[in-house]
Design a protein around this motif. Sequence first.
Motif, short mmCIF file in Angstrom:
data_model
loop_
_atom_site.label_atom_id
_atom_site.label_comp_id
_atom_site.label_asym_id
_atom_site.label_seq_id
_atom_site.Cartn_x
_atom_site.Cartn_y
_atom_site.Cartn_z
N GLU A 278 13.72 -4.71 9.49
CA GLU A 278 13.15 -3.78 10.52
C GLU A 278 14.04 -3.74 12.13
O GLU A 278 14.24 -2.58 12.43
CB GLU A 278 11.74 -3.98 10.56
CG GLU A 278 10.88 -3.58 9.56
CD GLU A 278 9.58 -4.10 9.72
OE1 GLU A 278 8.66 -3.81 8.59
OE2 GLU A 278 9.05 -5.30 10.25
N GLU A 279 14.43 -4.89 12.38
CA GLU A 279 15.13 -4.95 13.60
C GLU A 279 16.59 -4.38 13.64
O GLU A 279 17.17 -4.03 14.32
CB GLU A 279 15.19 -6.34 14.14
CG GLU A 279 14.10 -6.77 15.25
CD GLU A 279 14.20 -8.03 15.98
OE1 GLU A 279 15.08 -8.21 16.82
OE2 GLU A 279 13.29 -8.66 15.84
N LEU A 280 17.06 -4.53 12.21
CA LEU A 280 18.35 -4.23 11.94
C LEU A 280 18.68 -3.03 11.60
O LEU A 280 19.71 -2.47 11.07
CB LEU A 280 19.04 -5.30 11.10
CG LEU A 280 19.19 -6.86 11.67
CD1 LEU A 280 19.58 -7.91 10.56
CD2 LEU A 280 20.50 -6.95 13.01
N LYS A 281 17.71 -2.23 11.15
CA LYS A 281 17.90 -0.92 10.55
C LYS A 281 18.82 0.25 11.24
O LYS A 281 19.25 0.95 10.46
CB LYS A 281 16.47 -0.36 10.20
CG LYS A 281 15.73 0.25 11.22
CD LYS A 281 14.34 0.97 10.67
CE LYS A 281 13.67 1.62 11.70
NZ LYS A 281 12.33 1.96 11.42
N ASP A 282 18.95 -0.02 12.57
CA ASP A 282 19.90 0.86 13.24
C ASP A 282 21.20 0.45 13.46
O ASP A 282 22.04 0.85 13.91
CB ASP A 282 19.11 1.65 14.39
CG ASP A 282 17.87 2.02 14.34
OD1 ASP A 282 17.74 3.09 13.28
OD2 ASP A 282 16.80 1.88 15.06
N THR A 283 21.47 -0.70 12.68
CA THR A 283 22.91 -1.13 12.46
C THR A 283 23.58 -0.67 11.55
O THR A 283 23.09 -0.32 10.41
CB THR A 283 23.01 -2.59 12.76
OG1 THR A 283 22.39 -3.24 11.73
CG2 THR A 283 22.08 -3.38 13.75
N PRO A 284 25.00 -0.44 11.60
CA PRO A 284 25.72 -0.02 10.72
C PRO A 284 25.73 -1.05 9.38
O PRO A 284 26.17 -0.66 8.13
CB PRO A 284 27.25 0.01 11.23
CG PRO A 284 27.34 -0.65 12.41
CD PRO A 284 25.73 -0.82 12.86
N CYS A 285 25.43 -2.29 9.43
CA CYS A 285 25.30 -3.33 8.28
C CYS A 285 24.33 -3.02 7.40
O CYS A 285 23.23 -2.63 7.53
CB CYS A 285 24.82 -4.65 9.14
SG CYS A 285 24.79 -6.02 7.84
N LYS A 286 24.66 -3.12 5.97
CA LYS A 286 23.83 -2.59 4.84
C LYS A 286 22.99 -3.82 4.67
O LYS A 286 23.40 -4.86 4.40
CB LYS A 286 24.55 -2.26 3.73
CG LYS A 286 25.75 -1.49 4.03
CD LYS A 286 25.20 -0.06 3.55
CE LYS A 286 26.40 1.01 3.63
NZ LYS A 286 26.08 2.33 3.92
N ILE A 287 21.59 -3.67 4.57
CA ILE A 287 20.80 -4.89 4.40
C ILE A 287 20.21 -4.75 2.86
O ILE A 287 19.84 -3.92 2.32
CB ILE A 287 19.35 -4.64 5.30
CG1 ILE A 287 19.80 -4.74 6.69
CG2 ILE A 287 18.64 -5.89 4.97
CD1 ILE A 287 20.67 -5.71 7.40
N ILE A 288 20.46 -6.20 2.26
CA ILE A 288 20.09 -6.27 0.72
C ILE A 288 19.01 -7.47 0.86
O ILE A 288 19.19 -8.29 1.28
CB ILE A 288 21.18 -6.58 0.08
CG1 ILE A 288 22.34 -5.41 -0.14
CG2 ILE A 288 20.64 -7.01 -1.56
CD1 ILE A 288 23.39 -6.05 -0.82
N ILE A 289 17.83 -6.89 0.36
CA ILE A 289 16.69 -8.08 0.17
C ILE A 289 16.83 -8.64 -1.14
O ILE A 289 16.98 -7.79 -2.30
CB ILE A 289 15.41 -7.39 0.31
CG1 ILE A 289 14.95 -6.66 1.77
CG2 ILE A 289 14.25 -8.43 -0.10
CD1 ILE A 289 14.89 -8.04 3.02
N LEU A 290 17.18 -10.07 -1.16
CA LEU A 290 17.20 -10.54 -2.46
C LEU A 290 16.18 -11.57 -2.49
O LEU A 290 15.94 -12.53 -1.72
CB LEU A 290 18.53 -11.41 -2.48
CG LEU A 290 18.96 -11.97 -3.66
CD1 LEU A 290 18.88 -11.10 -4.82
CD2 LEU A 290 20.25 -12.97 -3.61
N THR A 291 15.08 -11.30 -3.38
CA THR A 291 13.81 -12.30 -3.26
C THR A 291 13.17 -12.62 -4.80
O THR A 291 13.81 -11.81 -5.74
CB THR A 291 12.64 -11.29 -2.51
OG1 THR A 291 11.65 -12.30 -2.54
CG2 THR A 291 12.44 -10.01 -3.17
#
Length: 199
Positions: free
Chosen positions: A67-80
Amino acid sequence: MIRIVIAEDQGMLLGALGSLLDLEEDMEVVGKAKNGEEAINLVKHLQPDVCIMDIEMPVKSGLDAAEELKDTPCKIIILTTFARTGYFERARKAKVSGYLLKDSPSEELAHSIRVIVEGRKIYAPELVDLAYGEDNPLTDREEQVIKLIADGKTTKEIANQLFLTNGTVRNYVSVILDKLQVSNRIEAISKFKDKGWFK
């Protein structure tokens, strides 16, 4: 070269994931974090292309970090390991690019990373089925009651906090058990949590 940060609180898994991805010719693991807070700092400092995160981590969870990183260019992948609807909903709202389960084959992870870097999203099929499955059957007031039960409050304490009579709280509890199709408060809390309905 795809630059990757991995956040995982289990040391052995963190090391194994790092080694696996470093074997890929077009990938480089540039940072490893043991919690969500470290992941946020690494992403801001290293500016990787991708950050792979577990959900349940100390200090800050993977979802908090996403949620904190959602406006950065980095793509977030959740692995759970958790195929929970509530988690998936939060992840989608945080605009994560991928939500994958740990029991997927490792080559699938590398393939997913490449596809995500190209701008597509990948969600584990089990989650999509879950997300469009069951809705939370409880009303807002019933949710308030189950949250207080989960906090360990007694019927009397719940009644005082919500300005209700003890009898009304007991009625709410029996409606909650009925709607969730469980026989006691502990099962109700457990089912509500497993479905990811606790906000």
